[in-house]
Structure formats: C-alpha cells, structure tokens
Design a protein around this motif. Structure first.
Motif, PDB file in Angstrom:
ATOM      1  N   HIS A  42       0.780  -1.280   0.240  1.00 35.67           N
ATOM      2  CA  HIS A  42      -0.169   0.314  -0.008  1.00 35.67           C
ATOM      3  C   HIS A  42       0.724   1.910   0.063  1.00 35.67           C
ATOM      4  CE1 HIS A  42      -2.843   2.903   0.964  1.00 35.67           C
ATOM      5  NE2 HIS A  42      -2.740   3.301   2.373  1.00 35.67           N
ATOM      6  N   HIS A  43       0.146   1.729  -1.219  1.00 38.60           N
ATOM      7  CA  HIS A  43       0.893   3.462  -0.811  1.00 38.60           C
ATOM      8  C   HIS A  43       0.717   4.548   0.644  1.00 38.60           C
ATOM      9  CE1 HIS A  43       2.050   1.408  -4.970  1.00 38.60           C
ATOM     10  NE2 HIS A  43       2.558   2.838  -4.909  1.00 38.60           N
ATOM     11  N   ILE A  44       1.880   4.968   1.090  1.00 35.84           N
ATOM     12  CA  ILE A  44       1.531   5.967   2.131  1.00 35.84           C
ATOM     13  C   ILE A  44       0.839   7.046   2.112  1.00 35.84           C
ATOM     14  CG2 ILE A  44       2.007   6.588   4.786  1.00 35.84           C
ATOM     15  CD1 ILE A  44       4.584   4.831   4.549  1.00 35.84           C
ATOM     16  N   VAL A  45       1.998   7.387   1.079  1.00 31.45           N
ATOM     17  CA  VAL A  45       1.245   9.058   0.665  1.00 31.45           C
ATOM     18  C   VAL A  45       0.749   7.987  -0.865  1.00 31.45           C
ATOM     19  CG1 VAL A  45       2.026  11.252  -0.246  1.00 31.45           C
ATOM     20  CG2 VAL A  45       3.413  10.362   1.293  1.00 31.45           C
ATOM     21  N   GLY A  51       3.021  10.984  -4.352  1.00 30.33           N
ATOM     22  CA  GLY A  51       3.461   9.402  -3.682  1.00 30.33           C
ATOM     23  C   GLY A  51       4.295   9.160  -4.310  1.00 30.33           C
ATOM     24  N   SER A  52       5.509   8.410  -3.996  1.00 29.52           N
ATOM     25  CA  SER A  52       6.351   7.562  -5.306  1.00 29.52           C
ATOM     26  C   SER A  52       6.377   6.127  -4.199  1.00 29.52           C
ATOM     27  CB  SER A  52       7.764   8.630  -4.932  1.00 29.52           C
ATOM     28  OG  SER A  52       8.141   7.495  -3.638  1.00 29.52           O
ATOM     29  N   HIS A  53       7.309   5.970  -5.817  1.00 31.47           N
ATOM     30  CA  HIS A  53       6.594   3.991  -5.638  1.00 31.47           C
ATOM     31  C   HIS A  53       8.240   3.560  -4.303  1.00 31.47           C
ATOM     32  CE1 HIS A  53       3.918   3.991  -7.907  1.00 31.47           C
ATOM     33  NE2 HIS A  53       4.421   4.412  -9.218  1.00 31.47           N
ATOM     34  N   HIS A  54       9.062   4.626  -3.954  1.00 29.94           N
ATOM     35  CA  HIS A  54      10.023   4.355  -3.082  1.00 29.94           C
ATOM     36  C   HIS A  54       9.550   3.213  -1.919  1.00 29.94           C
ATOM     37  CE1 HIS A  54      13.707   4.777  -0.074  1.00 29.94           C
ATOM     38  NE2 HIS A  54      13.912   4.938  -1.052  1.00 29.94           N
ATOM     39  N   LEU A 129       9.819   8.823   9.815  1.00 28.37           N
ATOM     40  CA  LEU A 129       9.696   7.990   8.800  1.00 28.37           C
ATOM     41  C   LEU A 129       8.314   6.484   9.227  1.00 28.37           C
ATOM     42  CD1 LEU A 129      12.241   6.767   6.751  1.00 28.37           C
ATOM     43  CD2 LEU A 129      11.124   7.953   6.032  1.00 28.37           C
ATOM     44  N   GLU A 130       9.285   6.084  10.264  1.00 31.70           N
ATOM     45  CA  GLU A 130       7.830   5.872  11.697  1.00 31.70           C
ATOM     46  C   GLU A 130       6.691   6.481  11.747  1.00 31.70           C
ATOM     47  OE1 GLU A 130       7.952   3.725  15.199  1.00 31.70           O
ATOM     48  OE2 GLU A 130       9.622   3.183  14.453  1.00 31.70           O
ATOM     49  N   SER A 131       6.751   8.066  12.162  1.00 36.07           N
ATOM     50  CA  SER A 131       5.566   8.174  12.518  1.00 36.07           C
ATOM     51  C   SER A 131       4.591   8.425  11.640  1.00 36.07           C
ATOM     52  CB  SER A 131       5.993   9.690  13.414  1.00 36.07           C
ATOM     53  OG  SER A 131       6.688   9.306  15.112  1.00 36.07           O
ATOM     54  N   ARG A 132       5.424   9.104  10.128  1.00 38.44           N
ATOM     55  CA  ARG A 132       5.087   9.602   8.947  1.00 38.44           C
ATOM     56  C   ARG A 132       3.472   8.146   8.912  1.00 38.44           C
ATOM     57  NH1 ARG A 132       5.055   8.841   4.018  1.00 38.44           N
ATOM     58  NH2 ARG A 132       7.914   8.094   3.894  1.00 38.44           N
ATOM     59  N   HIS A 197      10.649  14.636   1.985  1.00 36.16           N
ATOM     60  CA  HIS A 197       9.990  14.242   2.667  1.00 36.16           C
ATOM     61  C   HIS A 197       9.291  12.905   2.713  1.00 36.16           C
ATOM     62  CE1 HIS A 197       6.974  15.181   0.122  1.00 36.16           C
ATOM     63  NE2 HIS A 197       6.314  14.747   0.190  1.00 36.16           N
ATOM     64  N   ILE A 198       9.986  12.086   1.811  1.00 36.89           N
ATOM     65  CA  ILE A 198       9.302  10.452   1.606  1.00 36.89           C
ATOM     66  C   ILE A 198      10.442   9.292   1.828  1.00 36.89           C
ATOM     67  CG2 ILE A 198       8.825   8.154  -0.410  1.00 36.89           C
ATOM     68  CD1 ILE A 198       6.879  10.525  -0.984  1.00 36.89           C
TER      69      ILE A 198
END
Length: 265
Positions: A42-45, A51-54, A129-132, A197-198
């Motif tokens: 699942h894409h977070i952003v 959002g990217s595929h990173h 990253l964990e919080s986001r 930010h990602i």
C-alpha cells in the motif's frame, strides 16, 4: 506522478513484505510461507498526491485491509448478528478510538518537525519515517471505516439516534481531512531541511522532484524572515492550531457517541 507501476514492482513489493515480516501492518494477519493471507503493498502517500514507489512509501497490508482502507470492503464483524443499533455503536466507537490514537501520533510527529525546523535537533530518519507511516496508514484505515459507516442503512433506527450518528460521521470526515492537511503542511516544510519527505535522501531546496525516489517536492509553505533565515513561528502556530482543532473535533464526536449510547438505553 504516473499511475503506472515501475517495471521492478514485483521485486519491490516483495522487499516490502520481507521488511514487514510478511505481516499486515494493520491487523497482523500473516502471509508468505508462515501464513495464508494475500498481501498487498500500500502507498502511504497516495500516487495521486505526489507519492512515489520508494520502499519508504510502501507498507504491507492484507487484501481485506487494503480494500477496507479504500472503502471497498466492510471488514467482517466478530458478531455476525449485530442489529443496526449495535452496528452504529460499534462503528462510532471504532472511529473515535482510531482518531484518538492518531491525534497522539500526530502530536509526536509535529513536535519532531518543529524541532528540526527550529534548529533544535537534527533530522532523524527512523523517528520521522515511522511517525509519518503510522499517521498516513492510520488515517487511510480510519477513512475506510468512515466510508463503511456512511454506507450503513440507518432508516430502521430512531431519527434522534441516526441524526447523532450522521453528525459523528461528518465530524470524523472533517477530522480526517484535518490530519491530511496537517501532515502535508509539515512535509512541505520538512523539504526545506534538505531532505525528501518520503525517502529522506538529500535534496536541493529548489528541486520540484526528488531525483532519488521521484516524489513531488513542495516548499511553498515555507516562510522566511527578513534576514533570509527560515521562520519557524508560522509553522509552529499553524500546526498547533491543527492539533487544537483536532482535539475539539474529537470532543464533539465523543459527545455524539455519548448521546447515541444514552438514547439507545
């Protein structure tokens, strides 16, 4: 950002599954060799929001949770014979509990951003990253619950209860959008720190696209003092307002729930 998946998507999603222990980060269901659950990345952003595929923007969820996140599936209830009144109470409590937890995570995220932007601390990848991820995934999850709540037929329950319920759901939607705006505001300012930010890789503050992960970068919310230095005060004030407003909305929802419980009795 194109909706087309990258050519290495299959290997990329499998890396995400391995990283997350082949476990749905929502419900804990197991996939892979030690489970029988179908897993999704699942894409977070969302891709629709730049959002990217990173890998940092991907998280493991099971098929049912993924569908529930997008409002396409009503997760099975542990009690199959719930009547509409009980369903109203169950959905209301679930929404309120989820959003209360999110508010606490959002507060931690905001304090980290403010500390970084105010020069009080260095950017910390793990904390950020964990919080986001927790906020984005949690808010996606609760939006799925809200979509299910909106589909519930309340025609058979007293109007005084359905009215309170519908008001709670509308407030929950408003709060969910509030969370999104708050995170986007923080992310926009975070790009000013010289980190994406990602993916958290170094970036030039004038870049519009991250050269590492392809995420859309936005520093339009950044404000500067006359001496050219970053002005953290507007960010602090805005994020504080977001948190205060979110707490007020939760209080309003709690009042709706109390009224529903009272009228049911």
């Amino acid at each position: 950002m194109s909706d087309r998946l990258p050519s290495d998507w299959d290997s990329r999603r499998k890396k995400v599954y391995r990283r997350d222990g082949y476990t749905c980060q929502h419900c804990g269901a197991k996939g892979g060799q030690n489970g029988d659950t179908e897993l999704h990345a699942h894409h977070i952003v969302p891709k629709s929001r730049g959002g990217s595929h990173h890998l940092n923007n991907l998280v493991t969820v099971c098929r049912d949770c993924h569908k529930a996140i997008h409002g396409d599936f009503i997760a099975p209830s542990p009690r199959e014979q719930l009547d509409q009144m009980d369903k109203i109470g169950q959905l209301s409590i679930s929404i309120l509990r989820e959003q209360k937890d999110l508010l606490g995570t959002l507060d931690e995220f905001v304090q980290h951003i403010v500390g970084v932007m105010g020069g009080k601390r260095a950017p910390d990848a793990e904390t950020y990253l964990e919080s986001r991820r927790d906020i984005r995934l949690g808010n996606d999850r609760v939006k799925g619950v809200i979509e299910n709540a909106k589909k519930l037929d309340t025609s058979s329950v007293p109007e005084e209860i359905s009215s309170e319920y519908n008001q709670l759901v509308r407030t929950a939607e408003e709060l969910s959008e509030n969370f999104v705006e708050c995170v986007q505001r923080a992310e926009s300012c975070f790009n000013h720190s010289g980190r994406c930010h990602i993916c958290f890789e170094e970036i030039d503050r004038s870049d519009e696209i991250c050269s590492e992960c392809g995420a859309e970068l936005d520093t339009s919310e950044v404000e500067y003092r006359e001496d050219g230095r970053f002005d953290a005060d507007p960010l602090v004030n805005d994020l504080s307002d977001y948190l205060t407003e979110s707490a007020d909305l939760l209080t309003k929802m709690s009042g709706n729930l109390d009224s529903i419980v009272e009228k049911k009795e």
